[in-house]
Design a protein around this motif. Structure first.
Motif, PDB file in Angstrom:
ATOM      1  N   ILE A   1       0.965  -1.043   0.054  1.00  0.00           N
ATOM      2  CA  ILE A   1       0.007  -0.042   0.091  1.00  0.00           C
ATOM      3  C   ILE A   1       0.884   1.412   0.048  1.00  0.00           C
ATOM      4  O   ILE A   1       0.610   2.192  -0.619  1.00  0.00           O
ATOM      5  N   PHE A   2       1.919   1.272   0.844  1.00  0.00           N
ATOM      6  CA  PHE A   2       2.444   2.547   0.887  1.00  0.00           C
ATOM      7  C   PHE A   2       3.358   2.800  -0.332  1.00  0.00           C
ATOM      8  O   PHE A   2       3.913   3.800  -0.770  1.00  0.00           O
ATOM      9  N   ARG A   3       3.996   1.700  -1.228  1.00  0.00           N
ATOM     10  CA  ARG A   3       4.750   1.781  -2.384  1.00  0.00           C
ATOM     11  C   ARG A   3       3.780   2.157  -3.444  1.00  0.00           C
ATOM     12  O   ARG A   3       4.297   2.867  -4.296  1.00  0.00           O
ATOM     13  N   LEU A   4       2.631   1.917  -3.547  1.00  0.00           N
ATOM     14  CA  LEU A   4       1.674   2.419  -4.578  1.00  0.00           C
ATOM     15  C   LEU A   4       0.977   3.863  -4.312  1.00  0.00           C
ATOM     16  O   LEU A   4       0.305   4.159  -5.137  1.00  0.00           O
TER      17      LEU A   4
ATOM     18  N   PRO B   1       0.837   7.099 -10.578  1.00  0.00           N
ATOM     19  CA  PRO B   1      -0.028   7.632 -11.401  1.00  0.00           C
ATOM     20  C   PRO B   1      -0.754   6.308 -12.083  1.00  0.00           C
ATOM     21  O   PRO B   1      -1.819   6.553 -12.847  1.00  0.00           O
ATOM     22  N   TYR B   2      -0.008   5.424 -12.577  1.00  0.00           N
ATOM     23  CA  TYR B   2      -0.639   4.293 -13.128  1.00  0.00           C
ATOM     24  C   TYR B   2      -1.976   3.486 -12.360  1.00  0.00           C
ATOM     25  O   TYR B   2      -2.908   3.081 -12.993  1.00  0.00           O
ATOM     26  N   LEU B   3      -1.513   3.488 -11.062  1.00  0.00           N
ATOM     27  CA  LEU B   3      -2.881   3.049 -10.357  1.00  0.00           C
ATOM     28  C   LEU B   3      -4.047   3.991 -10.369  1.00  0.00           C
ATOM     29  O   LEU B   3      -5.169   3.443 -10.520  1.00  0.00           O
ATOM     30  N   GLU B   4      -3.641   5.240 -10.401  1.00  0.00           N
ATOM     31  CA  GLU B   4      -4.730   6.084 -10.395  1.00  0.00           C
ATOM     32  C   GLU B   4      -5.427   6.042 -11.828  1.00  0.00           C
ATOM     33  O   GLU B   4      -6.663   6.210 -12.173  1.00  0.00           O
ATOM     34  N   SER B   5      -4.709   5.909 -12.746  1.00  0.00           N
ATOM     35  CA  SER B   5      -5.264   5.635 -14.253  1.00  0.00           C
ATOM     36  C   SER B   5      -6.175   4.381 -14.343  1.00  0.00           C
ATOM     37  O   SER B   5      -7.344   4.422 -14.740  1.00  0.00           O
TER      38      SER B   5
END
Length: 175
Positions: free
Chosen positions: A96-99, A103-107
């Protein structure tokens, strides 16, 4: 064999949906495909699962499993539907802290949200047809109860349990 099939089917449901109402079309497809229940029975299970405390997925899994294979079926279906979220939650907690702020996760999430809405709309259409067009014509009394319930939830901001109680009473009176 039925318990294994229940476990695997509900594990698939857990992996293929994002919880809540998005599970309904997948539950409906699986339950009807194996002939465990009719469309009307699935609708009843969803209604009861929505009224009872707890997650919709676990409640549906428990009710379907119980109806299909007794207590062993309820346990297998419930464990199956929980398995994906438990596994993914443990993995997410690790990363969780790494992500965070990735921006890829948000997309990716911008793509998942509309898909979830589409699944909700598919569930609404499928359940609406089963509920409001049960035989040869439209059940206008049930449409009326749905409209009243919608107004109570949106306009009057009544809580869901109170709205369900009022809808049940209306169902007894005009259903």
């Amino acid at each position: 064999m039925t318990c294994l099939r229940l476990f695997l089917s509900f594990m698939k449901i857990g992996f293929c949906s994002f919880g809540g109402m998005t599970m309904i079309p997948v539950i409906n497809d699986e339950v009807l495909r194996y002939g465990w229940m009719t469309a009307e029975e699935v609708m009843d299970i969803v209604a009861v699962a929505e009224m009872t405390p707890g997650s919709l997925g676990i409640n549906c899994a428990t009710f379907v499993g119980l109806r299909t294979a007794g207590m062993a079926g309820a346990l297998c279906a419930s464990l199956g539907v929980m398995m994906p979220s438990l596994t993914l939650s443990m993995a997410a907690a690790h990363f969780i802290f790494r992500l965070k702020d990735n921006p890829y996760l948000e997309s990716a999430m911008r793509g998942v949200r509309p898909a979830s809405m589409g699944m909700l709309m598919a569930a609404a259409v499928t359940l609406g047809i089963t509920t409001y067009i049960p035989g040869r014509g439209i059940a206008w009394n049930l449409v009326g109860i749905a409209i009243v319930s919608g107004i109570l939830l949106v306009k009057a901001k009544l809580s869901i349990p109170k709205t369900i109680l009022i809808a049940a009473i209306l169902g007894l009176l005009v259903g």
